[in-house]
Write an enzyme that holds these catalytic residues in place. Structure first.
Site, mmCIF file in Angstrom:
data_model
loop_
_atom_site.group_PDB
_atom_site.id
_atom_site.type_symbol
_atom_site.label_atom_id
_atom_site.label_comp_id
_atom_site.label_asym_id
_atom_site.label_seq_id
_atom_site.Cartn_x
_atom_site.Cartn_y
_atom_site.Cartn_z
ATOM 1 N N ASP A 140 0.842 -1.193 0.000
ATOM 2 C CA ASP A 140 0.000 0.000 0.000
ATOM 3 C C ASP A 140 0.880 1.247 0.000
ATOM 4 O O ASP A 140 1.728 1.408 0.871
ATOM 5 C CB ASP A 140 -0.888 -0.015 1.253
ATOM 6 N N HIS A 147 -3.705 13.990 0.295
ATOM 7 C CA HIS A 147 -4.022 13.135 1.442
ATOM 8 C C HIS A 147 -2.916 13.222 2.488
ATOM 9 O O HIS A 147 -3.179 13.408 3.674
ATOM 10 C CB HIS A 147 -4.216 11.691 0.970
ATOM 11 N N GLU A 211 -10.757 3.964 3.063
ATOM 12 C CA GLU A 211 -9.825 4.750 2.252
ATOM 13 C C GLU A 211 -10.085 4.425 0.790
ATOM 14 O O GLU A 211 -10.049 3.252 0.397
ATOM 15 C CB GLU A 211 -8.362 4.429 2.615
ATOM 16 N N GLU A 213 -9.003 4.067 -2.782
ATOM 17 C CA GLU A 213 -7.720 3.882 -3.459
ATOM 18 C C GLU A 213 -7.932 3.195 -4.805
ATOM 19 O O GLU A 213 -8.983 2.615 -5.063
ATOM 20 C CB GLU A 213 -6.779 3.012 -2.598
ATOM 21 N N ASP A 245 -9.325 0.461 1.450
ATOM 22 C CA ASP A 245 -8.332 0.039 2.436
ATOM 23 C C ASP A 245 -8.812 0.480 3.815
ATOM 24 O O ASP A 245 -8.372 1.492 4.353
ATOM 25 C CB ASP A 245 -6.978 0.662 2.075
ATOM 26 N N ARG A 249 -8.821 4.223 12.817
ATOM 27 C CA ARG A 249 -7.941 5.369 13.112
ATOM 28 C C ARG A 249 -7.488 5.415 14.560
ATOM 29 O O ARG A 249 -6.371 5.889 14.854
ATOM 30 C CB ARG A 249 -8.671 6.677 12.768
ATOM 31 N N GLN A 252 -4.826 2.870 14.887
ATOM 32 C CA GLN A 252 -3.678 3.359 14.107
ATOM 33 C C GLN A 252 -2.864 4.386 14.885
ATOM 34 O O GLN A 252 -1.633 4.322 14.950
ATOM 35 C CB GLN A 252 -4.186 3.973 12.800
ATOM 36 N N LYS A 265 -4.931 -1.740 9.949
ATOM 37 C CA LYS A 265 -5.161 -1.868 8.515
ATOM 38 C C LYS A 265 -5.344 -3.316 8.071
ATOM 39 O O LYS A 265 -5.909 -3.559 7.015
ATOM 40 C CB LYS A 265 -3.954 -1.312 7.742
ATOM 41 N N THR A 269 -9.264 -5.480 3.586
ATOM 42 C CA THR A 269 -9.105 -4.612 2.417
ATOM 43 C C THR A 269 -10.062 -5.151 1.356
ATOM 44 O O THR A 269 -10.045 -6.349 1.079
ATOM 45 C CB THR A 269 -7.663 -4.664 1.871
ATOM 46 N N GLU A 386 -10.232 12.667 6.808
ATOM 47 C CA GLU A 386 -10.039 13.979 6.185
ATOM 48 C C GLU A 386 -11.342 14.764 6.111
ATOM 49 O O GLU A 386 -11.363 15.967 6.355
ATOM 50 C CB GLU A 386 -9.489 13.815 4.765
HETATM 51 CA CA CA Z 1 -4.128 2.931 2.610
#
Ligand code: CA
Length: 440
Positions: A140, A147, A211, A213, A245, A249, A252, A265, A269, A386
């Site tokens: 990844d 971002h 996320e 992606e 993904d 948070r 994380q 993570k 996925t 975000e």
């Molecule tokens: Ca990612």
């Protein structure tokens, strides 16, 4: 590679659903998947999406419809994973695409004088879809500077972008085993610690995020110890899909230093099931993101004239959310963001060149993902972290519900498509999954 007859906007298909304007899978697209019937005895095999149908590669191979290199390629495409197909050279892949295009734009009864088998098509909505490859490795990246800057500004307000960002395509090794097409994602448990607490606690994540992606499946790859030079790197991209993904948070932010994200993570996925080939995307190549004045040029091993001129892909991306209350009230999903893939700071070819620059081997069927795709605009932010500024600015859903992060019952739907004057629109289908508290 360049555009060819398979991209001709005037091509029509005898599968009528493929000719409907706005269809994700017109004859100019021809993305691969692995599928079978709903049947315990069914054998997964390769297929190509066309309209609302799947063209069965095994049926095409059995009927010996194709000749030359395409005959070799369709035999390999009929396997239960596409790893071996991805190890084939571009001449074989292009030959197969050309024959499939000719077959689907023909009379619908015969091809090369051979009657088409009755089972050559299978309805997409009646099919079981499988992961397209045995994904050996998943990497990844973090290639959107928007971002990286947005996220960095929340964690390090005075130093949002770390000094390596403009020099190194930042990435980390993800978890391949939890890449899936599952329609539900179980809310992960983990260690979290609020800033005002003295010790962490273990429990369900309270800051579950998605996320947005773009993923790329690796084609031929390289032997251990070899490199893929930047000039050849785009040929190592078999095709593209959408990637969600998922990220916890709160887990994380407690675990990520010093070695980066781990359990925040690795729990899930999701990818979209159809792989849009590099050849299908040829009309939608773009110059790379123009680095602002003062940014360094990429180092030589990441700098290639052709890649700079057309190494980006103009893929439009959207994320929608649908809560349980919204579905109960029969409200349509609400769009959370939209953006374009062409403004990434690093190209997929640069990621491949960088990834292999130390001799690390990439293998056919490996997955690399771009990192969250965000743009400069407020409505172009590719994750909840975000969008809500880490929960400080909640999103209001059409029901009046508020979201700082994802709740149980929330469904996240990602869509992608390419549109350009002079070309037929092609789409990626959907990457769709719902958060649940536990396995139902
Ligand atoms: Ca990612």
């Amino acid at each position: 590679m360049s555009t060819n007859l398979t991209h001709d906007p005037s091509l029509r298909c005898w599968v009528e659903s493929a000719n409907v304007p706005g269809c994700d899978f017109p004859i100019q697209n021809l993305p691969f998947c692995v599928f079978s019937e709903f049947d315990e005895e069914a054998v997964p095999r390769g297929g190509i999406a066309i309209g609302d149908q799947i063209l069965d590669m095994a049926a095409c191979a059995d009927a010996s419809l194709f000749g030359g290199r395409a005959a070799d390629a369709v035999f390999v495409a009929a396997q239960s994973t596409l790893n071996e197909l991805m190890s084939m050279d571009q001449d074989h892949l292009s030959a197969l695409r050309a024959e499939v295009s000719a077959l689907l734009s023909g009379d619908g009864h015969t091809y090369r004088g051979i009657p088409l088998p009755r089972n050559i098509l299978y309805p997409m909505d009646g099919a079981v879809i499988y992961l397209p490859t045995r994904i050996g490795n998943y990497t990844d990246f973090y290639a959107s500077i928007f971002h990286a800057t947005n996220v960095g500004s929340m964690f390090r307000p005075d130093n949002p972008l770390l000094p390596n960002y403009k020099w190194v395509p930042i990435g980390y090794h993800g978890r391949a085993s939890s890449v899936s097409l599952k329609e539900t994602v179980i809310r992960p448990h983990g260690q979290t610690k609020a800033p005002n607490e003295s010790a962490p606690t273990f429990g369900p994540s309270q800051q579950l995020d998605y996320e947005l992606e773009v993923g790329a499946f690796i084609a031929r790859g390289n032997a251990l110890g070899d490199n893929i030079p930047i000039g050849d790197a785009s040929e190592s991209l078999f095709g593209f899909c959408l990637v969600n993904d998922w990220s916890a948070r709160d887990i994380q932010s407690w675990e990520y230093q010093p070695l980066g994200p781990f359990l925040s993570k690795s729990f899930a996925t999701n990818i979209s099931p159809f792989i849009v080939t590099r050849e299908a995307l040829e009309p939608f190549r773009s110059p790379v993101y123009a680095r602002p004045e003062g940014d360094p040029a990429p180092l030589d091993y990441l700098n290639d004239e052709t890649d700079q001129a057309e190494g980006a892909y103009d893929i439009q991306l959207e994320v929608y959310i649908s809560s349980e209350q919204m579905r109960d009230a029969e409200l349509p999903p609400m769009r959370l963001s939209h953006g374009t893939f062409k403004d990434m700071y690093w190209t997929m070819a640069q990621m491949v060149a960088h990834h292999t620059s130390n001799g690390c081997d990439l293998r056919p069927g490996d997955l690399i993902a771009s990192g969250t795709v965000s743009g400069p605009g407020k409505d172009e932010r590719g994750c909840m972290l975000e969008i809500t500024r880490r929960g400080a600015e909640p999103v209001t859903l059409p029901t009046g519900e508020q979201r700082q992060f994802l709740e149980d019952g929330d469904e996240v739907i990602m869509r992608g498509y390419c549109e350009r004057e002079g070309s037929v629109r092609i789409g990626f289908g959907e990457c769709r999954a719902m958060i649940v508290a536990e396995e139902g």
